[in-house]
Design a protein around this motif. Structure first.
Motif, PDB file in Angstrom:
ATOM      1  N   THR A   1     -10.299  -0.400 -10.451  1.00  0.00           N
ATOM      2  CA  THR A   1      -8.885  -0.749 -10.359  1.00  0.00           C
ATOM      3  C   THR A   1      -8.054  -0.738 -11.841  1.00  0.00           C
ATOM      4  OG1 THR A   1      -9.210  -1.961  -8.377  1.00  0.00           O
ATOM      5  CG2 THR A   1      -7.157  -1.867  -9.310  1.00  0.00           C
TER       6      THR A   1
ATOM      7  N   ARG B   1     -12.882   6.999  -2.475  1.00  0.00           N
ATOM      8  CA  ARG B   1     -11.547   6.568  -1.829  1.00  0.00           C
ATOM      9  C   ARG B   1     -10.643   6.259  -2.800  1.00  0.00           C
ATOM     10  NH1 ARG B   1     -11.622   1.774   2.461  1.00  0.00           N
ATOM     11  NH2 ARG B   1      -9.345   1.944   3.136  1.00  0.00           N
TER      12      ARG B   1
ATOM     13  N   LEU C   1       0.890  -1.221   0.136  1.00  0.00           N
ATOM     14  CA  LEU C   1      -0.003   0.016  -0.029  1.00  0.00           C
ATOM     15  C   LEU C   1       0.897   1.236   0.000  1.00  0.00           C
ATOM     16  CD1 LEU C   1      -3.052   1.014   0.048  1.00  0.00           C
ATOM     17  CD2 LEU C   1      -2.779   0.940   2.676  1.00  0.00           C
TER      18      LEU C   1
ATOM     19  N   ARG D   1      -6.957   4.442  -3.624  1.00  0.00           N
ATOM     20  CA  ARG D   1      -6.012   3.619  -2.997  1.00  0.00           C
ATOM     21  C   ARG D   1      -4.810   3.121  -4.111  1.00  0.00           C
ATOM     22  NH1 ARG D   1      -8.618  -0.934   0.721  1.00  0.00           N
ATOM     23  NH2 ARG D   1      -9.978  -1.270  -1.058  1.00  0.00           N
TER      24      ARG D   1
ATOM     25  N   TRP E   1      -1.382   0.857  -4.701  1.00  0.00           N
ATOM     26  CA  TRP E   1      -0.361  -0.348  -4.631  1.00  0.00           C
ATOM     27  C   TRP E   1       0.717  -0.376  -5.500  1.00  0.00           C
ATOM     28  CZ3 TRP E   1      -5.809  -1.461  -4.185  1.00  0.00           C
ATOM     29  CH2 TRP E   1      -6.203  -1.838  -2.747  1.00  0.00           C
TER      30      TRP E   1
ATOM     31  N   ASP F   1      -3.854   5.754   0.572  1.00  0.00           N
ATOM     32  CA  ASP F   1      -5.135   5.476   1.098  1.00  0.00           C
ATOM     33  C   ASP F   1      -5.709   6.750   1.411  1.00  0.00           C
ATOM     34  OD1 ASP F   1      -7.610   4.715   1.647  1.00  0.00           O
ATOM     35  OD2 ASP F   1      -6.808   3.049   3.023  1.00  0.00           O
TER      36      ASP F   1
END
Length: 152
Positions: free
Chosen positions: A142, A76, A21, A78, A80, A24
């Motif tokens: 994603t 939200r 991660l 995120r 990675w 976030d």
């Protein structure tokens, strides 16, 4: 540029097996500009080349803007890392894009919408969409952006 995204390939999952991660971040419309800076900073810290950071920031901004417009006004984000790519995921409270929007061809010059997801599909290595079947609903998109550009 062609009329169809060139990077949608079967078996190319945007969910790396060994994820780390990087970011976030919850956002609303007023935080979209700051979101771009945060994505750029975290991608740079992860070692992504500047030219690819620009692509990742563009994709993150398009997905976040769609979340604000179509997914309840907030979302939200995120990021990675997996060694050779960064996965950018945006989650919102919306119903997700239609199948037509997901597989749309390049929008014409007079089109009033439909460019965002097409551009995300065009510039990312792969895109995965998940719509949650729950009382709260929600969509999760994603996109995978490799550290190195794919040869033309």
């Amino acid at each position: 540029m062609t009329d169809q995204p060139a990077r949608d390939r079967p078996g190319n999952s945007p969910r790396p097996d060994h994820r780390r991660l990087l970011l976030d971040l919850r956002f609303a419309e007023s935080e979209l500009v700051g979101l771009r800076a945060a994505v750029a900073a975290h991608a740079s810290e992860a070692g992504m080349p500047d030219a690819r950071i620009d692509v990742l920031v563009f994709i993150a901004y398009e997905l976040a803007t769609n979340a604000v417009r179509h997914g309840g006004g907030h979302g939200r984000l995120r990021l990675w890392g997996d060694g050779d790519a960064i996965a950018c995921q945006v989650i919102d409270a919306g119903s997700g894009p239609s199948l037509e929007a997901l597989h749309a061809q390049r929008p014409g010059p007079g089109a009033t919408g439909g460019r965002g997801l097409w551009l995300v599909r065009t510039f990312s290595d792969s895109v995965e969409v998940e719509v949650r079947d729950s009382p709260d609903g929600g969509a999760e998109i994603t996109a995978l952006v490799p550290y190195a550009a794919e040869p033309e």
